[in-house]
Design an enzyme around this catalytic site. Structure first.
Site, PDB file in Angstrom:
ATOM      1  N   HIS A  65       0.806  -1.223   0.000  1.00  0.00           N
ATOM      2  CA  HIS A  65       0.000   0.000   0.000  1.00  0.00           C
ATOM      3  C   HIS A  65       0.838   1.272   0.000  1.00  0.00           C
ATOM      4  O   HIS A  65       0.379   2.312  -0.475  1.00  0.00           O
ATOM      5  CB  HIS A  65      -0.991  -0.007   1.180  1.00  0.00           C
ATOM      6  N   ASP A  66       2.070   1.211   0.485  1.00  0.00           N
ATOM      7  CA  ASP A  66       2.925   2.407   0.520  1.00  0.00           C
ATOM      8  C   ASP A  66       4.015   2.386  -0.543  1.00  0.00           C
ATOM      9  O   ASP A  66       4.984   3.157  -0.450  1.00  0.00           O
ATOM     10  CB  ASP A  66       3.559   2.558   1.905  1.00  0.00           C
ATOM     11  N   LYS A  69       5.555   5.539  -1.971  1.00  0.00           N
ATOM     12  CA  LYS A  69       6.520   6.355  -1.234  1.00  0.00           C
ATOM     13  C   LYS A  69       7.933   6.224  -1.804  1.00  0.00           C
ATOM     14  O   LYS A  69       8.822   6.997  -1.431  1.00  0.00           O
ATOM     15  CB  LYS A  69       6.520   5.974   0.247  1.00  0.00           C
ATOM     16  N   HIS A  94       1.411   9.661  -2.699  1.00  0.00           N
ATOM     17  CA  HIS A  94       1.910   8.286  -2.803  1.00  0.00           C
ATOM     18  C   HIS A  94       0.843   7.239  -3.157  1.00  0.00           C
ATOM     19  O   HIS A  94       1.168   6.264  -3.830  1.00  0.00           O
ATOM     20  CB  HIS A  94       2.697   7.893  -1.539  1.00  0.00           C
ATOM     21  N   HIS A 118      -6.517   3.803  -0.406  1.00  0.00           N
ATOM     22  CA  HIS A 118      -6.391   3.456   1.008  1.00  0.00           C
ATOM     23  C   HIS A 118      -6.335   4.680   1.929  1.00  0.00           C
ATOM     24  O   HIS A 118      -6.397   4.527   3.151  1.00  0.00           O
ATOM     25  CB  HIS A 118      -5.174   2.537   1.251  1.00  0.00           C
ATOM     26  N   HIS A 119      -6.262   5.888   1.371  1.00  0.00           N
ATOM     27  CA  HIS A 119      -6.349   7.104   2.189  1.00  0.00           C
ATOM     28  C   HIS A 119      -7.639   7.882   1.934  1.00  0.00           C
ATOM     29  O   HIS A 119      -7.741   9.053   2.336  1.00  0.00           O
ATOM     30  CB  HIS A 119      -5.138   8.011   1.966  1.00  0.00           C
ATOM     31  N   ASP A 147      -3.851   0.656   8.841  1.00  0.00           N
ATOM     32  CA  ASP A 147      -2.808   1.650   8.592  1.00  0.00           C
ATOM     33  C   ASP A 147      -2.775   2.688   9.710  1.00  0.00           C
ATOM     34  O   ASP A 147      -1.708   3.039  10.237  1.00  0.00           O
ATOM     35  CB  ASP A 147      -3.107   2.319   7.246  1.00  0.00           C
TER      36      ASP A 147
END
Length: 330
Positions: A65-66, A69, A94, A118-119, A147
């Site tokens: 998920h990251d 970044k 990201h 996801h954010h 998260d």
């Protein structure tokens, strides 16, 4: 995915591990964070009765998920302190960057969509697409909770980790605001399993006070969570837990990263907001209940905390309040 996720997992296992290794080389926290989130989503997937293929897709997405970044500059990614507004804009890109990376892999189409969203927030104030409620992919809603738990329960260079009780309060408070209510219900039902991996909050280094004072401060904080609707003052709180007001102020800031007076005010405003939403009590009565004898002073404090007047809360949703350290996601 174009074929069952469970059947294709082994085929892409080496690719996933290579990506995670690349993340680890950039920033050890990011990779370890993703591993912990991936472990938590398995607990939530089981609690929510996801199928084997849904669980596998979600687990892969949690690991990745990251991944976006990897494009964030080192000066931002590794900064030893809170980010500026400009740096937050860099960081907020990201999820879209991760989506653009993953969607190019044929088998990762569903994973890419979960990573992209996801954010997002349940109330539609997230990013990048401001999706709301059921429009957010289910996997993204699950990762959002895991998260946030890991972000709050992990120590950073500029603040200590939250205690499990503080983190639980933040997750529960944002049910139906930031998070899918069903996912929050599952998380709270399996809370000990989710947070059992985290060590007890370490004592922050300081020459000013001893461990007993810190422990009394933690007890005072937990008392505030349980009795957040009360009108307890700073002096009463310090006396109840055998602390001087100065020691309570210093210890509280060291442990939780915010002044105790600001924290008390925030709890009062949260209580007032709940009363405004759930009752027809006059604003003056609500102000009195949370410790303000002057309704105009209460209204001014409420507006600073929430971004809207008390009467407006009963008509329209308030704008998103300023970002606080206590509720940040990685």
């Amino acid at each position: 995915m174009t074929e069952p996720a469970a059947a294709s997992l082994l085929e892409y296992h080496d690719l996933i591990q290579s990506i995670i290794a690349a993340l680890d080389a950039r920033d050890a926290y990011t990779a370890q964070h993703s591993d912990r989130v991936a472990d938590m989503v398995l607990v939530l997937a089981h609690a929510l009765h996801l199928s084997e293929d849904e669980t596998t897709t979600l687990h892969i997405a949690a690991h990745l998920h990251d991944i976006g970044k990897i494009a964030v500059p080192d000066t931002v990614l590794r900064k030893a302190g809170p980010l500026t507004d400009t740096e937050w804009e860099e960081m907020r890109r990201h999820p879209m960057t991760g989506y653009e990376i993953l969607r190019k892999v044929g088998q990762f189409q569903q994973v890419a969509v979960i990573v992209r969203h996801h954010h997002e927030r349940w109330d539609g104030r997230g990013y990048p697409d401001k999706l709301a409620g059921a429009a957010i992919p289910p996997g993204a809603r699950i990762i959002a909770v895991a998260d946030s738990i890991d972000a709050m329960m992990s120590s950073r260079s500029y603040r200590p980790a939250m205690t499990a009780s503080v983190c639980r309060h933040e997750i529960e408070k944002n049910r139906g605001v930031m998070y899918d209510p069903q996912v929050v219900t599952a998380a709270l039902a399996h809370w000990d399993e989710l947070v059992g991996r985290y060590s007890k909050l370490e004592t922050p280094p300081t020459p000013y006070f001893d461990r007993l004072q810190l422990e009394h401060t933690r007890q005072a904080h937990d008392y505030l969570l349980v009795n957040q609707g009360s009108r307890i003052t700073l002096a009463e709180l310090a006396a109840r837990f055998h602390l001087s007001q100065s020691s309570l102020k210093i210890c509280f800031k060291a442990l939780y990263g915010v002044p105790v007076a600001s924290y008390l005010r925030g709890l009062r405003m949260d209580t007032a907001a709940n009363l405004l939403r759930s009752s027809n009590l006059p604003v003056a009565e609500i102000a009195h209940r949370v410790g303000y004898e002057d309704p105009s002073r209460f209204a001014a404090a409420f507006r600073r905390h929430t971004g809207c007047r008390p009467t407006e809360l009963r008509r329209v949703p308030c704008p998103t309040p300023p970002k606080s350290e206590g509720n940040a996601s990685a």
